[in-house]
Motif scaffolding. Structure first.
Motif, short mmCIF file in Angstrom:
data_model
loop_
_atom_site.label_atom_id
_atom_site.label_comp_id
_atom_site.label_asym_id
_atom_site.label_seq_id
_atom_site.Cartn_x
_atom_site.Cartn_y
_atom_site.Cartn_z
N SER A 55 -48.70 -11.47 36.23
CA SER A 55 -49.42 -11.92 37.40
C SER A 55 -48.56 -11.84 38.64
N ALA A 56 -47.24 -11.87 38.50
CA ALA A 56 -46.36 -11.74 39.66
C ALA A 56 -46.40 -10.32 40.22
N ALA A 57 -46.55 -9.34 39.38
CA ALA A 57 -46.58 -7.95 39.84
C ALA A 57 -47.76 -7.68 40.78
N PRO A 58 -49.01 -8.07 40.45
CA PRO A 58 -50.10 -7.81 41.38
C PRO A 58 -49.94 -8.58 42.69
N MET A 59 -49.34 -9.76 42.66
CA MET A 59 -49.15 -10.52 43.88
C MET A 59 -48.27 -9.76 44.85
N GLN A 60 -47.38 -8.94 44.36
CA GLN A 60 -46.48 -8.20 45.23
C GLN A 60 -47.14 -6.95 45.79
N GLU A 61 -48.34 -6.67 45.41
CA GLU A 61 -49.03 -5.49 45.90
C GLU A 61 -50.28 -5.89 46.70
N VAL A 62 -50.15 -6.92 47.52
CA VAL A 62 -51.27 -7.41 48.30
C VAL A 62 -51.55 -6.46 49.45
N ASP A 63 -52.80 -6.04 49.58
CA ASP A 63 -53.22 -5.19 50.68
C ASP A 63 -53.47 -6.10 51.89
N VAL A 64 -52.47 -6.20 52.74
CA VAL A 64 -52.50 -7.11 53.88
C VAL A 64 -53.69 -6.81 54.79
N GLU A 65 -53.90 -5.55 55.09
CA GLU A 65 -55.00 -5.17 55.98
C GLU A 65 -56.35 -5.59 55.38
N ALA A 66 -56.55 -5.37 54.10
CA ALA A 66 -57.82 -5.73 53.46
C ALA A 66 -58.04 -7.23 53.47
N VAL A 67 -57.00 -7.99 53.19
CA VAL A 67 -57.12 -9.45 53.19
C VAL A 67 -57.48 -9.95 54.58
N LEU A 68 -56.76 -9.46 55.60
CA LEU A 68 -57.02 -9.91 56.96
C LEU A 68 -58.39 -9.45 57.46
N THR A 69 -58.79 -8.26 57.07
CA THR A 69 -60.12 -7.77 57.46
C THR A 69 -61.20 -8.64 56.84
N GLN A 70 -61.03 -9.02 55.59
CA GLN A 70 -62.00 -9.90 54.95
C GLN A 70 -62.01 -11.28 55.60
N MET A 71 -60.84 -11.80 55.91
CA MET A 71 -60.76 -13.10 56.58
C MET A 71 -61.47 -13.03 57.94
N GLN A 72 -61.28 -11.92 58.66
CA GLN A 72 -61.94 -11.75 59.95
C GLN A 72 -63.46 -11.71 59.78
N ALA A 73 -63.93 -11.04 58.74
CA ALA A 73 -65.38 -10.95 58.49
C ALA A 73 -65.98 -12.33 58.23
#
Length: 144
Positions: A55-73
């Motif tokens: 579970s630590a491995a996927p956490m290190q591959e966070v798509d910052v742009e996608a997360v922020l775009t979703q938060m903006q939406a």
């Protein structure tokens, strides 16, 4: 907790960020069911020990742009988080006041004049994006 740590936590632990975490959690649930049996208790423990590493491995591959775009939406206010540190901090629900930005600048070792807030803000945004990338975030080059 530092302001940058708060930024990391808001992005890296956002509901959509650990896309693999729910599947890892689902995988852990069936493993814990057989763990109830005495013969399988030891293998479940060794499997559970490897689960956090997985579970630590996927956490290190966070798509910052996608997360922020979703938060903006999902945000009521239209924010220009792609270029504005103030808007990025607002989007993350953090204090974006001048004093908070000066504190962030201090954390990130800004050597410029903090009274020149425009220059500091531009530097902060670039530095935050670069630090997100250094900490395992996937950040497009145009945001760095």
């Amino acid at each position: 907790m530092s302001i940058f740590s708060n930024i990391l936590n808001k992005i890296f632990h956002h509901d959509s960020a650990p896309a693999s975490a729910p599947s890892t959690g689902q995988a852990a649930a069936p493993q814990s069911a057989p763990a109830g049996g005495t013969p399988q208790a030891a293998p479940a423990t060794s499997t559970a020990a490897s689960t956090p590493a997985q579970s630590a491995a996927p956490m290190q591959e966070v798509d910052v742009e996608a997360v922020l775009t979703q938060m903006q939406a999902n945000h009521s206010e239209q924010l220009n988080w792609r270029t504005s540190i103030v808007d990025l901090m607002k989007l993350l629900g953090l204090d974006s006041s001048l004093s908070a930005r000066k504190e962030l600048a201090s954390e990130l070792h800004y050597t410029g004049n903090t009274e020149d807030s425009a220059a500091m803000n531009i530097w902060l945004h670039k530095q935050v994006m670069q630090k997100l990338a250094e900490n395992g975030g996937k950040v497009p080059d145009d945001l760095k």
